[in-house]
Design an enzyme around this catalytic site. Structure first.
Site, PDB file in Angstrom:
ATOM      1  N   SER A   1       0.851  -1.192   0.000  1.00  0.00           N
ATOM      2  CA  SER A   1       0.000   0.000   0.000  1.00  0.00           C
ATOM      3  C   SER A   1       0.881   1.233   0.000  1.00  0.00           C
ATOM      4  O   SER A   1       2.054   1.181   0.383  1.00  0.00           O
ATOM      5  CB  SER A   1      -0.855   0.008   1.275  1.00  0.00           C
ATOM      6  OG  SER A   1      -1.540   1.225   1.409  1.00  0.00           O
TER       7      SER A   1
ATOM      8  N   TYR B   1      -1.916  -0.532  10.850  1.00  0.00           N
ATOM      9  CA  TYR B   1      -1.996  -0.903   9.422  1.00  0.00           C
ATOM     10  C   TYR B   1      -0.699  -0.525   8.714  1.00  0.00           C
ATOM     11  O   TYR B   1      -0.137  -1.329   7.954  1.00  0.00           O
ATOM     12  CB  TYR B   1      -3.196  -0.204   8.786  1.00  0.00           C
ATOM     13  CG  TYR B   1      -3.390  -0.511   7.302  1.00  0.00           C
ATOM     14  CD1 TYR B   1      -3.772  -1.784   6.889  1.00  0.00           C
ATOM     15  CD2 TYR B   1      -3.206   0.474   6.330  1.00  0.00           C
ATOM     16  CE1 TYR B   1      -3.958  -2.067   5.534  1.00  0.00           C
ATOM     17  CE2 TYR B   1      -3.401   0.199   4.978  1.00  0.00           C
ATOM     18  CZ  TYR B   1      -3.769  -1.072   4.585  1.00  0.00           C
ATOM     19  OH  TYR B   1      -3.948  -1.349   3.241  1.00  0.00           O
TER      20      TYR B   1
HETATM   21  P1  NDP Z   1     -11.268  -6.038  -0.272  1.00  0.00           P
HETATM   22  O1  NDP Z   1     -11.828  -5.924   1.113  1.00  0.00           O
HETATM   23  O2  NDP Z   1     -12.203  -5.968  -1.417  1.00  0.00           O
HETATM   24  O3  NDP Z   1     -10.449  -7.392  -0.410  1.00  0.00           O
HETATM   25  C1  NDP Z   1      -9.739  -7.969   0.649  1.00  0.00           C
HETATM   26  C2  NDP Z   1      -9.616  -9.450   0.347  1.00  0.00           C
HETATM   27  O4  NDP Z   1      -8.858 -10.063   1.399  1.00  0.00           O
HETATM   28  C3  NDP Z   1     -10.963 -10.145   0.293  1.00  0.00           C
HETATM   29  O5  NDP Z   1     -10.998 -10.948  -0.860  1.00  0.00           O
HETATM   30  C4  NDP Z   1     -10.992 -11.000   1.550  1.00  0.00           C
HETATM   31  O6  NDP Z   1     -11.646 -12.216   1.268  1.00  0.00           O
HETATM   32  C5  NDP Z   1      -9.505 -11.247   1.766  1.00  0.00           C
HETATM   33  N1  NDP Z   1      -9.201 -11.612   3.145  1.00  0.00           N
HETATM   34  C6  NDP Z   1      -9.351 -10.864   4.260  1.00  0.00           C
HETATM   35  N2  NDP Z   1      -8.987 -11.579   5.332  1.00  0.00           N
HETATM   36  C7  NDP Z   1      -8.593 -12.798   4.888  1.00  0.00           C
HETATM   37  C8  NDP Z   1      -8.122 -13.980   5.501  1.00  0.00           C
HETATM   38  N3  NDP Z   1      -7.963 -14.077   6.834  1.00  0.00           N
HETATM   39  N4  NDP Z   1      -7.811 -15.040   4.721  1.00  0.00           N
HETATM   40  C9  NDP Z   1      -7.971 -14.965   3.394  1.00  0.00           C
HETATM   41  N5  NDP Z   1      -8.428 -13.890   2.743  1.00  0.00           N
HETATM   42  C10 NDP Z   1      -8.736 -12.821   3.487  1.00  0.00           C
HETATM   43  O7  NDP Z   1     -10.154  -4.925  -0.359  1.00  0.00           O
HETATM   44  P2  NDP Z   1      -9.033  -4.587  -1.465  1.00  0.00           P
HETATM   45  O8  NDP Z   1      -9.249  -5.320  -2.710  1.00  0.00           O
HETATM   46  O9  NDP Z   1      -8.936  -3.128  -1.487  1.00  0.00           O
HETATM   47  O10 NDP Z   1      -7.721  -5.126  -0.712  1.00  0.00           O
HETATM   48  C11 NDP Z   1      -6.786  -5.994  -1.306  1.00  0.00           C
HETATM   49  C12 NDP Z   1      -5.398  -5.614  -0.832  1.00  0.00           C
HETATM   50  O11 NDP Z   1      -5.086  -4.310  -1.316  1.00  0.00           O
HETATM   51  C13 NDP Z   1      -5.202  -5.557   0.683  1.00  0.00           C
HETATM   52  O12 NDP Z   1      -3.965  -6.164   1.020  1.00  0.00           O
HETATM   53  C14 NDP Z   1      -5.168  -4.074   0.980  1.00  0.00           C
HETATM   54  O13 NDP Z   1      -4.413  -3.779   2.144  1.00  0.00           O
HETATM   55  C15 NDP Z   1      -4.513  -3.550  -0.283  1.00  0.00           C
HETATM   56  N6  NDP Z   1      -4.735  -2.121  -0.540  1.00  0.00           N
HETATM   57  C16 NDP Z   1      -5.980  -1.623  -0.805  1.00  0.00           C
HETATM   58  C17 NDP Z   1      -6.161  -0.262  -1.005  1.00  0.00           C
HETATM   59  C18 NDP Z   1      -7.494   0.342  -1.255  1.00  0.00           C
HETATM   60  O14 NDP Z   1      -7.575   1.599  -1.265  1.00  0.00           O
HETATM   61  N7  NDP Z   1      -8.554  -0.421  -1.468  1.00  0.00           N
HETATM   62  C19 NDP Z   1      -5.021   0.653  -0.997  1.00  0.00           C
HETATM   63  C20 NDP Z   1      -3.762   0.032  -0.732  1.00  0.00           C
HETATM   64  C21 NDP Z   1      -3.637  -1.308  -0.518  1.00  0.00           C
HETATM   65  P3  NDP Z   1     -12.614 -13.014   2.285  1.00  0.00           P
HETATM   66  O15 NDP Z   1     -13.267 -11.996   3.169  1.00  0.00           O
HETATM   67  O16 NDP Z   1     -13.591 -13.708   1.369  1.00  0.00           O
HETATM   68  O17 NDP Z   1     -11.716 -13.971   2.980  1.00  0.00           O
END
Ligand code: NDP
Length: 246
Positions: free
Chosen positions: A141, A154
């Site tokens: 990020s 975070y």
């Molecule tokens: P989402 O919330 O849409 O996606 C997060 C994903 O992580 C989901 O598919 C969720 O799936 C999965 N997840 C969460 N906890 C677990 C777990 N314990 N085991 C397996 N899977 C897990 O958010 P984003 O797409 O935005 O996030 C994706 C990545 O991008 C993250 O690492 C985030 O920190 C990073 N990011 C996002 C930004 C933004 O502005 N959106 C900016 C910078 C970085 P499920 O709940 O089905 O398990």
């Protein structure tokens, strides 16, 4: 420019929504067989069917990245597709709150998912990745490069991820494995929905509504570019912000 991934097998964590979902669909559309991992099986099963309907090959496996049994199931499933040679460590949670609010369980959850989950997932696929080479992409990020009040824990996970990722890059570069880091700025996903601190959630959501944001596809395209480079070229790091994000 060649973006073809035919013959490659990609494992994507957090494939049930946002950046992970867009990445899975994009890599599949460019010929990769994809293993979709997440806790919400209904969502990855639906994405698997849509990829298959479009002529691609996908497998969906319920997997919490903090659960060794889930990771073991995932690595067994990957062998059904062949040798996993792309791993996208994307699963993450952003449970931001002022440190003084003392959300201890959420700090631990972020450490468990954003850091320990990445280590353990990589460990689960490392033999496959080093057996012939491949790509690891770690989704960090902009919070891995800069800090903000209310996001200390975070930020710590993402700064930690950046350090781990670059050290791993140096360890694996002679094994034919490229390790890349993608650092998104604000992306319109459901990430902020899970924030439990009311003020922090409302502020984060307001920012998403009022500021320019990226689409998950923008990050999926960056990941596609990274993993499709010819073997001699490694894109180590991509920081992708909305054009107007300071
Ligand atoms: P989402 O919330 O849409 O996606 C997060 C994903 O992580 C989901 O598919 C969720 O799936 C999965 N997840 C969460 N906890 C677990 C777990 N314990 N085991 C397996 N899977 C897990 O958010 P984003 O797409 O935005 O996030 C994706 C990545 O991008 C993250 O690492 C985030 O920190 C990073 N990011 C996002 C930004 C933004 O502005 N959106 C900016 C910078 C970085 P499920 O709940 O089905 O398990």
């Amino acid at each position: 420019m060649d973006l073809d991934l035919t013959g490659r097998v990609a494992v994507i964590t957090g494939a049930s929504s946002g950046i992970g979902e867009a990445t899975a669909r994009t890599l599949a559309a460019h010929g990769a067989q994809v293993l979709l991992l997440a806790r919400r099986l209904d969502r990855i099963a639906a994405i698997q069917q849509e990829i298959a309907a479009a002529g691609g090959i996908a497998l969906a496996v319920e997997c919490d990245v903090t659960d060794p049994a889930g990771l073991n199931r995932a690595s067994v499933a990957a062998r059904e597709l062949g040798r996993a040679d792309i791993l996208v460590n994307n699963a993450g949670v952003m449970l931001i709150s002022p440190f003084e609010a003392g959300h201890v369980r959420e700090w631990h959850q972020m450490l468990d998912v954003n850091l320990r989950g990445v280590f353990d997932t990589t460990n689960a696929f490392l033999d496959a990745l080093t057996d012939g080479g491949g790509d690891i992409v770690n989704v960090s990020s902009v919070a891995g490069r800069q800090t903000g009040p209310g996001a200390a824990a975070y930020c710590a996970t993402k700064w930690g991820l950046n350090g781990w990722s670059d050290a791993l890059r140096k360890e694996l570069l002679h094994r034919g494995v490229r390790v890349g880091l993608v650092e998104p700025g604000a992306v319109a996903t459901e990430l902020t929905d899970h924030i439990t601190h009311d003020e922090a959630r409302e502020r984060a959501k307001r920012e998403l509504e009022t500021e320019q944001t990226l689409d998950p596809q923008d990050i999926a395209d960056a990941i596609l570019f990274m993993v499709s480079r010819p073997a001699h070229a490694a894109v180590n790091e991509m920081l992708v912000r909305p054009a107007t994000q300071a």
